[in-house]
Design an enzyme around this catalytic site. Structure first.
Site, PDB file in Angstrom:
ATOM      1  N   ARG A  16      11.398   5.386   4.122  1.00 16.34           N
ATOM      2  CA  ARG A  16      11.631   6.827   4.151  1.00 16.34           C
ATOM      3  C   ARG A  16      12.323   7.249   5.445  1.00 16.34           C
ATOM      4  O   ARG A  16      13.165   8.150   5.453  1.00 16.34           O
ATOM      5  CB  ARG A  16      10.316   7.566   3.955  1.00 16.34           C
ATOM      6  CG  ARG A  16       9.726   7.360   2.554  1.00 16.34           C
ATOM      7  CD  ARG A  16       8.259   7.788   2.480  1.00 16.34           C
ATOM      8  NE  ARG A  16       8.096   9.188   2.818  1.00 16.34           N
ATOM      9  CZ  ARG A  16       6.903   9.747   3.050  1.00 16.34           C
ATOM     10  NH1 ARG A  16       5.794   9.009   2.972  1.00 16.34           N
ATOM     11  NH2 ARG A  16       6.824  11.019   3.345  1.00 16.34           N
ATOM     12  N   ASP A  33       2.140   5.068  -0.291  1.00 20.31           N
ATOM     13  CA  ASP A  33       1.566   6.334   0.156  1.00 20.31           C
ATOM     14  C   ASP A  33       1.379   7.298  -0.996  1.00 20.31           C
ATOM     15  O   ASP A  33       1.885   7.088  -2.107  1.00 20.31           O
ATOM     16  CB  ASP A  33       2.499   6.996   1.183  1.00 20.31           C
ATOM     17  CG  ASP A  33       2.579   6.218   2.477  1.00 20.31           C
ATOM     18  OD1 ASP A  33       1.623   5.508   2.814  1.00 20.31           O
ATOM     19  OD2 ASP A  33       3.620   6.329   3.159  1.00 20.31           O
ATOM     20  N   ARG A  80       0.848  -1.189   0.000  1.00 20.29           N
ATOM     21  CA  ARG A  80       0.000   0.000   0.000  1.00 20.29           C
ATOM     22  C   ARG A  80       0.883   1.239   0.000  1.00 20.29           C
ATOM     23  O   ARG A  80       1.228   1.780   1.054  1.00 20.29           O
ATOM     24  CB  ARG A  80      -0.928  -0.007   1.213  1.00 20.29           C
ATOM     25  CG  ARG A  80      -1.897  -1.185   1.222  1.00 20.29           C
ATOM     26  CD  ARG A  80      -2.715  -1.215   2.496  1.00 20.29           C
ATOM     27  NE  ARG A  80      -3.661  -2.329   2.509  1.00 20.29           N
ATOM     28  CZ  ARG A  80      -4.452  -2.633   3.533  1.00 20.29           C
ATOM     29  NH1 ARG A  80      -4.393  -1.901   4.640  1.00 20.29           N
ATOM     30  NH2 ARG A  80      -5.282  -3.663   3.462  1.00 20.29           N
TER      31      ARG A  80
END
Length: 248
Positions: A196, A53, A51
């Site tokens: 990230r 972002d 999934r």
């Protein structure tokens, strides 16, 4: 019912992420709508391997769906190519075993994060230019400390749903690409914002005298507040999904 497996690429810039959300343009939502039009209104559920972002890109996202259609995969692929918007492309489609599920059947995933050595308007849509140019060797020493099975609580987004934080990272190495340096990271699973946050922490660790030790301290601390900033979404790309069964 037949099970289909798709490999998908997309430019995530104009999408509110992968997962369908009311009133938002998402990759899953666009695929479901397009498949339903193509398959004469048949109710279709599309499941993705990850999934992503808002703003995150993909070149190797895998999705699966079930359908009663008699169309061959090549006809579905051609129909999708005609109907999908230009920022989403199905790179391949084929039939899979009945029990195949894009997410549940996966045993590993590979992401890449691209950093720019200098601001570049041709690449800035897909790579991040940090304020200070990092030392590639120092970045490499920092992220290699993450390889293996660890508790990655320090790299999970603050306030996200708590899930088991243990992940097995098979690879976390930096290499060069045309615009700068790129992190390739492979793991059995990833926590929310994990890649990230790894990038932001690696940039901080790279500035220390011992980047590997700085990263190990963050990892051992299991505290998000001790890790680095969350790198921007647009530098991240979902590159590949791994499955145990070659024909899955």
């Amino acid at each position: 019912m037949r099970t289909f497996r798709l490999v998908i690429g997309y430019d995530g810039t104009s999408f509110h992420g992968w997962q369908a959300q009311p009133g938002q343009r998402t990759v899953q939502g666009v695929l479901v709508e397009t498949l339903r039009m193509l398959l004469a209104g048949e109710a279709i559920d599309v499941h993705g391997a990850g999934r992503t972002d808002a703003g995150v890109h993909a070149r190797g996202q895998v999705a699966s769906f079930q359908s009663a259609t008699r169309l061959p995969p090549r006809a579905i692929e051609a129909g999708l190519a005609r109907r999908l918007p230009p920022d989403v492309r199905v790179r391949s489609i084929g039939e899979a075993d009945a029990g195949f599920h894009a997410r549940h059947s996966a045993c590993g995933r590979r992401y890449a994060y691209r950093l720019l050595r200098a601001d570049d308007p041709l690449f800035s849509r897909f790579a991040w230019h940090p304020r200070h140019a990092p030392d590639p060797d120092a970045l490499e020493r920092a992220t290699r400390a993450l390889e293996g099975e660890h508790d990655f609580s320090a790299f999970q987004a603050a306030g996200s749903t708590r899930v088991p934080p243990e992940c097995r990272v098979a690879r976390a190495r930096w290499g060069r690409w045309e615009g700068g340096v790129r992190l390739d990271i492979v793991a059995d699973r990833f926590l929310y914002h994990m890649v990230r946050n790894v990038v932001g922490t690696a940039l901080s660790a790279a500035a220390s005298p011992d980047p590997a030790e700085a990263m190990r301290k963050v990892l051992a601390g299991r505290d998000r507040r001790c890790a680095g900033v969350t790198a921007p979404a647009h530098g991240l790309c979902f590159e590949e999904v791994f499955y145990r069964e070659a024909g899955a």
